[in-house]
Design an enzyme around this catalytic site. Structure first.
Site, mmCIF file in Angstrom:
data_model
loop_
_atom_site.group_PDB
_atom_site.id
_atom_site.type_symbol
_atom_site.label_atom_id
_atom_site.label_comp_id
_atom_site.label_asym_id
_atom_site.label_seq_id
_atom_site.Cartn_x
_atom_site.Cartn_y
_atom_site.Cartn_z
ATOM 1 N N ASN A 1 -8.053 6.215 0.829
ATOM 2 C CA ASN A 1 -7.600 5.167 0.967
ATOM 3 C C ASN A 1 -7.324 4.098 -0.268
ATOM 4 O OD1 ASN A 1 -7.288 2.105 1.610
ATOM 5 N ND2 ASN A 1 -8.697 2.090 3.308
ATOM 6 N N CYS B 1 0.971 -1.452 0.081
ATOM 7 C CA CYS B 1 -0.014 0.059 0.124
ATOM 8 C C CYS B 1 0.771 1.192 0.133
ATOM 9 C CB CYS B 1 -1.050 -0.133 1.168
ATOM 10 S SG CYS B 1 -0.063 -0.224 2.706
ATOM 11 N N HIS C 1 -0.975 1.256 7.618
ATOM 12 C CA HIS C 1 -1.689 1.325 6.231
ATOM 13 C C HIS C 1 -1.133 2.736 5.587
ATOM 14 C CE1 HIS C 1 -3.872 0.307 2.668
ATOM 15 N NE2 HIS C 1 -4.684 1.376 2.958
#
Length: 923
Positions: free
Chosen positions: A580, A395, A560
């Site tokens: 996100n 990520c 994350h």
């Protein structure tokens, strides 16, 4: 004045011989006069300066007045009128004398006032420092001789003056000629010998006596003249502001042999049978051999460098595609083959088992039924919401890619091949460890048994996401190597731009860290957004104590990476917009889409996109509570850049390489230091790689009589951190500066045989220093003395360390905040007594000492100072602890006595490897 036909030096009008080479004056020599306003050298026949219009030579066409003026003054002084001339001419000359006097300059060494046209002091020889602001910003490029922007490009045979100047016609090829060289050394109107040479635009070149008389060289437009003058001044500045080394020849291929003209000394290519300047024939044995590449580099626009790199890579791509077409095959990259080795996961891992086949785009099935009929493409109006993460935990990379997708023009710079290639060959441009590299990959992608892509992909059958991911996996060894990371690494890899990380949480493992100011963090984020910089954020990472259940209840994913898209102040509320990269799982707290307290007008304005796309707003107070860092990528489309490779020293027993930076005009500068480790391309394999405690320091620099650099005042520095790269920014005035690249946690003795310790640390560890600036700079790696590191650390300790006064004449400096370790330096200002100092750090954890021991005892002589110890964090992924105890005493003798079993002056004894850093230095 008259120009010597042998060496082209400008001599006084009454001189019978050249002051440089003593060649006799020939009456056919061309005469020149220097304009006192702009210093442009013009032909004697020119009544006024062709650049600024100065009319000091207006009456020189009158032979009697011209002769009197030539005999009455020096070559560069004011021109005086005769008493027999009219009063109007005398008053005009008096005004001109006043103008010339106002342009005189004072020598910075001996304060002598010199004439405006003198480039060096006539008393002490000190160089003249020209006024830098006179250089236009658009002219800060070194022009080629007789090839400046806006100046007519003429062939060598066309560069001759009219016959009236004495430079035309036949005769000796060297007579009346001025060589116009193609290298930077000859391009400089003032060579290292400080000879005043007429500028290239008015220099004459002889033609064959049998040939026709060429037309005179003229300036087509005043703007071209200004650009020429700016280039001439810039070449003078580059020489005078660069005491580290003399003017060096321009970069040439190492295999390009050259020969020097025996008449005018111009360096010509070996293919040229005659000199380009004076047409002298090449003599046998005159070749210089392979020309060495210049060590000095000039910064260039990043966009220009990118286009140059793409042009070089395109040829290789065309060769591969051409071969595939001729043989009717598709490209398969054998350096990153479609095999389990390229996946890189352990054999028993589930991801490794799910990879069943490698398919090309035409064979891959889309998971979205609505997209199955669509055609594959590299780009199809890319959007951040197109990115979909697969099985990899990368990520950090996808977050950076999402930020980049907000600016499609930046995204297209990464993909060199921007169209579908039937042969399956694609090129991607990445910046790995500070070095640009064009990666060649095929379009065979890992799929499962249902022919679906397993790793990252883009909606609407776009290939840019999986191809960039595959190129990144190739440069790091495997897909598995892309697991875990920070958004700042992805931004630096994709853009090559300077990046900065802002910590939002205090380190739990290092209480010595500096406190965090939320207001300052907000101000930096707000200004970065206004400047158009790219930003990413890490959620619940680092050393934060995270409650996974709490984060998930709020719609956040710990450990994350998110993209920061907007920063605003609305009704005194500090709000941020984040995304996100998964495209789902959004914040559910205050200011989320379903928050009931939204003001209606703000919700209509800000919530134009749905939270289902992973997009949401968040208050800054909540942001600094749940996120641990913000990464900022400083994109500048019009900045210059230059990259300098180097090697970290393994000790202080050898001369130290420092990077010299010559600043020609006031500039804002960003510096980035990257660790380069060719031993292992993997990112996080600690068994084979070793992260250093990187730090870079920027100093003013002075030079001794031998030309060796000596560090002066500390101007800027980065934090010392165990990371892959660090950076800092600084505003620099015109002058010379030095950058020292440091690392210390590899300063250890070789491990004894049979201990099982890896010997990888004995290999050479390199770095890449990247210099970004808004103005042109010159960069060169030079050699300094072995004590340069000690002097730099002493300067750093005094400027940034905590000062503690001990007994009379003793001062100690501690440097701990933000330095991934400890630096201890002491001063003994007592004129007669020695200072015995014991520094005990035995209770420290996960650190290594440059002394080879955590306890050191030293004797500091009177009026000296010493760096006692430098402790460095050993591993970047774990915490460290430092405890130090300092004891000291005055002594009449240097011997440590009962403080050392050997009664020496240093314990452990200073070896050749450590003496340059830890030996006492005079105050």
């Amino acid at each position: 004045q008259w120009a010597c036909g042998c060496c082209t030096f400008l001599n006084a009008a009454g001189a019978p011989r050249c002051a440089i080479c003593e060649a006799p004056r020939r009456r056919s020599e061309a005469r020149w006069w220097s304009c006192p306003r702009c210093t442009l050298a013009s032909s004697a026949d020119s009544p006024a300066c062709p650049l600024c219009g100065y009319a000091g030579r207006l009456q020189q066409s009158r032979s009697s007045a011209g002769e009197r003026r030539q005999s009455s003054g020096s070559c560069s002084g004011p021109l005086r009128a005769s008493a027999t001339e009219p009063c109007s001419l005398q008053s005009q000359d008096r005004r001109e004398d006043a103008d010339v006097k106002s342009l005189a300059w004072d020598c910075v060494r001996c304060t002598l006032q010199n004439t405006p046209t003198s480039m060096s002091c006539s008393a002490c020889g000190g160089p003249r420092k020209l006024s830098l602001p006179q250089i236009p910003a658009d002219a800060l490029l070194v022009p080629e001789v007789c090839g400046q922007t806006g100046v007519q490009h003429l062939k060598p045979a066309d560069l001759s003056l009219p016959a009236s100047t004495g430079g035309g016609g036949g005769g000796d090829p060297a007579e009346g000629s001025c060589p116009a060289a193609s290298s930077s050394r000859q391009n400089n109107p003032l060579p290292c010998s400080r000879r005043e040479v007429p500028p290239a635009d008015v220099c004459s070149r002889q033609t064959n006596s049998s040939g026709p008389s060429p037309p005179p060289l003229v300036f087509p437009h005043p703007s071209a003249q200004a650009e020429h003058l700016a280039g001439r001044r810039l070449s003078i500045l580059k020489e005078e502001l660069s005491p580290l080394s003399p003017a060096s020849p321009a970069d040439v291929p190492p295999d390009a042999a050259e020969w020097a003209c025996p008449a005018c000394t111009l360096v010509n290519k070996v293919q040229a049978q005659r000199c380009l300047a004076c047409h002298t024939a090449q003599e046998p044995g005159a070749r210089l051999g392979a020309a060495p590449a210049s060590a000095k580099k000039q910064s260039a626009l990043g966009e220009v460098l990118r286009q140059s790199h793409e042009g070089e890579a395109k040829q290789m791509w065309e060769d591969i595609v051409g071969f595939c077409r001729e043989n009717n095959v598709t490209f398969v990259d054998d350096s990153f083959p479609p095999s389990p080795k390229s996946i890189g996961f352990p054999p028993d891992d589930g991801v490794q088992h799910r990879v069943k086949k490698w398919l090309r785009p035409g064979e891959i099935s889309s998971c979205n039924l609505r997209e199955q009929a669509a055609e594959w493409s590299v780009f199809c109006s890319p959007r951040p919401s197109d990115i979909q993460q697969g099985l990899l935990g990368n990520c950090w990379f996808l977050s950076a890619l999402t930020v980049l997708a907000e600016r499609p023009e930046l995204l297209e710079r990464v993909m060199v091949t921007r169209w579908l290639c039937p042969e399956g060959a694609y090129q991607v441009r990445l910046c790995k460890d500070g070095s640009w590299t064009t990666v060649l990959v095929d379009d065979m992608l890992p799929c499962d048994d249902s022919d679906h892509l397993l790793f990252s992909q883009a909606q609407r059958k776009q290939l840019w996401v999986p191809l960039i991911e595959k190129a990144l996996a190739k440069v790091h060894g495997s897909y598995f190597s892309l697991q875990a990371g920070r958004a700042i690494e992805g931004l630096a890899t994709l853009t090559g731009a300077p990046c900065e990380s802002l910590a939002l949480q205090l380190s739990a493992t290092n209480p010595k860290e500096e406190p965090i100011d939320p207001d300052l963090t907000w101000a930096k984020m707000l200004s970065s957004k206004e400047a158009g910089f790219l930003m990413g954020a890490s959620c619940g990472g680092g050393n934060m104590k995270v409650d996974d259940l709490e984060y998930e209840c709020l719609g956040l994913r710990p450990r994350h990476a998110y993209s920061v898209l907007d920063v605003r102040v609305i009704n005194r509320h500090r709000l941020l917009q984040l995304r996100n990269p998964w495209g789902r799982f959004s914040w559910t707290g205050p200011w989320s889409d379903h928050w009931p307290n939204w003001p209606p007008h703000l919700k209509r304005e800000l919530c134009t996109q749905r939270a289902e796309d992973g997009l949401f707003w968040m208050d800054f107070s909540d942001f600094i509570r749940y996120f641990d860092s913000v990464d900022i990528c400083k994109i500048h489309s019009d900045w210059q850049e230059v990259r300098i490779p180097g090697v970290f020293p393994r000790g202080a027993d050898a001369p130290v390489a420092v990077v010299s930076i010559t600043v020609l005009e006031r500039t804002t500068m960003e510096l980035a230091l990257f660790q380069q480790d060719s031993r292992c391309p993997r990112r996080w394999d600690t068994a084979e790689s070793h992260l250093l405690d990187l730090c870079l320091l920027v100093f003013r620099v002075s030079f001794d009589r031998a030309g060796a650099p000596t560090v002066g005042r500390l101007l800027a520095h980065s934090r010392r951190a165990v990371r892959r790269f660090v950076g800092c920014d600084v505003m620099l005035e015109p002058g010379e500066y030095a950058v020292l690249c440091c690392a210390f946690n590899h300063w250890r003795s070789p491990a004894p045989e049979g201990t099982g310790t890896s010997g990888a640390l004995q290999e050479v560890l390199g770095y890449m220093l990247v210099v970004y600036s808004c103005r042109l700079v010159m960069v060169e790696q030079v050699t300094a003395c072995s004590t340069t590191i000690a002097d730099a650390i002493i300067q750093l300790s005094e400027a940034r360390g905590e000062r503690h006064e001990g007994r009379e004449g003793m001062t100690c400096y501690y440097l701990t905040h933000g330095w991934a370790g400890l630096i201890v330096m002491v001063e003994n200002r007592h004129p007669r007594h020695h200072l015995h100092v014991s520094c005990d750090c035995s209770d420290s954890f996960n650190v290594v000492s440059t002394r080879g021991s955590l306890k050191a005892v030293d004797s500091v002589p009177p009026l000296h100072r010493q760096v006692l110890v430098i402790l460095s964090q050993l591993e970047g992924n774990s915490g460290f602890s430092i405890t130090h105890r300092l004891a000291h005493r005055k002594a009449a003798q240097a011997s440590l006595g009962n403080w050392s079993p050997t009664k020496s002056t240093h314990s452990p004894a200073l070896s050749a490897q450590t003496a340059g850093l830890h030996q006492p230095r005079p105050l």
